[in-house]
Design a protein around this motif. Structure first.
Motif, PDB file in Angstrom:
ATOM      1  N   LEU A 199     -12.784  21.399  77.638  1.00  0.00           N
ATOM      2  CA  LEU A 199     -11.517  21.363  77.534  1.00  0.00           C
ATOM      3  C   LEU A 199     -10.364  22.057  76.679  1.00  0.00           C
ATOM      4  O   LEU A 199      -9.121  21.919  76.323  1.00  0.00           O
ATOM      5  CB  LEU A 199     -11.460  20.735  78.179  1.00  0.00           C
ATOM      6  CG  LEU A 199     -12.090  19.588  79.443  1.00  0.00           C
ATOM      7  CD1 LEU A 199     -11.628  17.989  79.149  1.00  0.00           C
ATOM      8  CD2 LEU A 199     -10.924  20.304  80.451  1.00  0.00           C
ATOM      9  N   GLY A 200     -11.171  21.883  75.521  1.00  0.00           N
ATOM     10  CA  GLY A 200     -10.017  22.251  74.370  1.00  0.00           C
ATOM     11  C   GLY A 200     -11.493  22.479  72.893  1.00  0.00           C
ATOM     12  O   GLY A 200     -12.387  21.875  73.355  1.00  0.00           O
ATOM     13  N   SER A 201     -11.138  22.391  72.254  1.00  0.00           N
ATOM     14  CA  SER A 201     -11.569  22.509  70.325  1.00  0.00           C
ATOM     15  C   SER A 201     -10.326  21.501  69.932  1.00  0.00           C
ATOM     16  O   SER A 201      -9.640  21.976  69.589  1.00  0.00           O
ATOM     17  CB  SER A 201     -11.539  23.613  70.090  1.00  0.00           C
ATOM     18  OG  SER A 201     -12.155  24.325  68.628  1.00  0.00           O
ATOM     19  N   VAL A 202     -11.599  20.591  68.539  1.00  0.00           N
ATOM     20  CA  VAL A 202     -10.679  19.437  67.701  1.00  0.00           C
ATOM     21  C   VAL A 202     -11.580  20.082  66.473  1.00  0.00           C
ATOM     22  O   VAL A 202     -13.142  20.282  66.663  1.00  0.00           O
ATOM     23  CB  VAL A 202     -11.163  18.646  68.317  1.00  0.00           C
ATOM     24  CG1 VAL A 202     -10.926  17.342  67.427  1.00  0.00           C
ATOM     25  CG2 VAL A 202     -11.072  18.187  69.953  1.00  0.00           C
ATOM     26  N   PRO A 226      -7.098  25.795  74.991  1.00  0.00           N
ATOM     27  CA  PRO A 226      -6.157  24.541  73.407  1.00  0.00           C
ATOM     28  C   PRO A 226      -6.931  23.891  72.723  1.00  0.00           C
ATOM     29  O   PRO A 226      -7.701  24.108  72.688  1.00  0.00           O
ATOM     30  CB  PRO A 226      -5.781  23.905  74.733  1.00  0.00           C
ATOM     31  CG  PRO A 226      -6.893  23.841  75.957  1.00  0.00           C
ATOM     32  CD  PRO A 226      -8.006  25.090  75.822  1.00  0.00           C
ATOM     33  N   VAL A 227      -5.772  23.911  71.499  1.00  0.00           N
ATOM     34  CA  VAL A 227      -6.435  23.257  70.367  1.00  0.00           C
ATOM     35  C   VAL A 227      -5.660  22.372  70.045  1.00  0.00           C
ATOM     36  O   VAL A 227      -4.552  22.347  69.892  1.00  0.00           O
ATOM     37  CB  VAL A 227      -6.420  24.562  68.840  1.00  0.00           C
ATOM     38  CG1 VAL A 227      -7.076  24.268  67.797  1.00  0.00           C
ATOM     39  CG2 VAL A 227      -7.457  26.027  69.644  1.00  0.00           C
ATOM     40  N   LEU A 228      -6.843  21.834  69.318  1.00  0.00           N
ATOM     41  CA  LEU A 228      -5.880  20.246  68.272  1.00  0.00           C
ATOM     42  C   LEU A 228      -6.862  20.445  67.028  1.00  0.00           C
ATOM     43  O   LEU A 228      -8.049  20.504  67.120  1.00  0.00           O
ATOM     44  CB  LEU A 228      -6.462  19.106  68.630  1.00  0.00           C
ATOM     45  CG  LEU A 228      -6.579  18.014  67.859  1.00  0.00           C
ATOM     46  CD1 LEU A 228      -4.860  17.616  67.249  1.00  0.00           C
ATOM     47  CD2 LEU A 228      -7.036  16.014  68.261  1.00  0.00           C
ATOM     48  N   THR A 229      -5.853  20.426  66.228  1.00  0.00           N
ATOM     49  CA  THR A 229      -6.577  20.642  64.841  1.00  0.00           C
ATOM     50  C   THR A 229      -5.661  20.110  64.393  1.00  0.00           C
ATOM     51  O   THR A 229      -4.542  19.261  64.261  1.00  0.00           O
ATOM     52  CB  THR A 229      -6.306  22.348  64.093  1.00  0.00           C
ATOM     53  OG1 THR A 229      -6.888  22.412  62.878  1.00  0.00           O
ATOM     54  CG2 THR A 229      -5.011  22.823  63.960  1.00  0.00           C
TER      55      THR A 229
END
Length: 386
Positions: free
Chosen positions: A279-282, A303-306
């Motif tokens: 679902l996304g990259s953390v 999508p990305v959270l960083t």
């Protein structure tokens, strides 16, 4: 412009399967294939058998290894003896791709060094004392003798100026790209096979990187307590030392062993599909010179959270959301948004292609060609250095 002979410190290219190895292989192979009139000579103390054939088939690439007595002292050959072979090969430009330049290169060879980060200066406690000292010594020498220092981000450039007091005019920022495999189209068949191979959950967030203190997977694990129970976490990376063990222990302690999967032996060729199934990259690292997993995720269309610190906002731009890597509650809230807010996800996915295109291998290669050409034309040459 006349053709060039470029020498590369290729230890990482021939021995590191990820990280600095990927960077070195990308720079060398792309430059060699796009500029066939230039000879590329790779200097390495040894070659891992799995990487032995990586550059075969590229006619303008050759390699050098220590011979005879030098084979007994490979580290000394790389630091001191390699320069004699560079001189014998009449190399025009020597590029140290990972923080180092050998001693004794001489004034006739133009010298470039890539500085990825100054972690050994900022966070020496991440290293053994002797290792931190060796890193700092090698970086100090390389920055002193180099004609041009390539910083892989504005963050690294600032650190070079603020911490090592390098003159700004000596530094050129050339961003990193990621391995070619992340730029290939992704087929549904590959996604299905990857799900079966690793027994992946239906809905998961992915966290890629060596499991070590600086990468901060512990905070991501703890933040999972706030994420809806139907969302899993897949951690992909080698477990390093006591920190890796403590992350596994924390997963058990929090009762999250059914929701968090740790894959410490994933095939690198599968990484694009592991990303793309998510679902996304953390990526909540405490500090990075750049943050390659951010670009990898963008290339794979997730999508990305960083982290909101160091170089991560440079890599993510407006195609990522951010959190304080030291704030577990904020990480948890943002992970939930990343996994469940469809409007947010659509916005990030729409912005992803423009952000990732700032870091294409073609752009990076063109930047290096311009740099090498300027050196051959006499720009940045300083006869007072070694």
């Amino acid at each position: 412009m006349e053709s060039m002979i470029i020498g590369f410190d290729a230890k990482r290219a021939f021995n590191n399967k990820t990280g600095l190895g990927n960077y070195s292989r990308m720079v060398i192979s792309r430059f060699a294939m796009e500029h066939r009139d230039c000879a590329c000579i790779l200097y390495t103390p040894s070659i891992d058998e799995e990487l032995d054939g990586y550059f075969k088939g590229i006619a303008n690439v050759s390699s050098r290894r220590p011979l005879g007595f030098n084979r007994l002292f490979k580290s000394l050959w790389r630091e001191y003896g390699m320069s004699r072979e560079v001189k014998y090969d009449e190399v025009d430009i020597f590029h140290g791709l990972s923080h180092e330049l050998p001693y004794g290169l001489g004034r006739d060879v133009r010298k470039v060094v890539t500085m990825h980060d100054l972690v050994a200066w900022r966070f020496p406690h991440y290293f053994k004392k002797i290792d931190a000292k060796i890193h700092r010594r090698k970086q100090t020498h390389a920055c002193r003798v180099a004609d041009v220092i390539v910083a892989i981000s504005e963050q690294t450039k600032r650190d070079l100026i603020d911490i090592m007091h390098v003159p700004e005019q000596k530094i050129k920022v050339i961003y990193q790209s990621c391995d070619d495999i992340f730029w290939y189209p992704i087929e549904q068949y590959d996604l299905d096979q990857t799900r079966k191979k690793y027994d992946l959950p239906d809905k998961y967030l992915i966290c890629v990187g060596t499991v070590e203190e600086r990468k901060n997977q512990m905070s991501v694990v703890r933040a999972m307590q706030q994420v809806p129970e139907d969302i899993s976490l897949v951690i992909v990376g080698r477990l390093r030392g006591s920190y890796g063990s403590s992350v596994l222990d924390e997963i058990e302690r929090l009762g999250l062993s059914k929701r968090i999967i740790v894959i410490d032996d994933a095939d690198f060729d599968d990484f694009p599909y592991l990303y793309a199934c998510s679902l996304g990259s953390v990526y909540m690292s405490l500090f990075e010179g750049f943050g390659i997993p951010i670009i990898e995720a963008l290339c794979c269309g997730v999508p990305v959270l960083t982290s909101n610190c160091s170089s991560m906002p440079e890599a993510g731009g407006d195609a990522a959301i951010y959190a304080n890597p030291n704030d577990v509650d904020e990480i948890g809230r943002q992970m939930t948004r990343l996994a469940t807010d469809e409007a947010l996800r659509a916005d990030l996915l729409a912005k992803g292609p423009a952000q990732r295109d700032k870091f294409t291998p073609a752009k990076i290669t063109a930047d290096f060609y311009d740099l090498y050409s300027s050196l051959m034309n006499g720009v940045s040459k300083d006869d007072d250095r070694e």
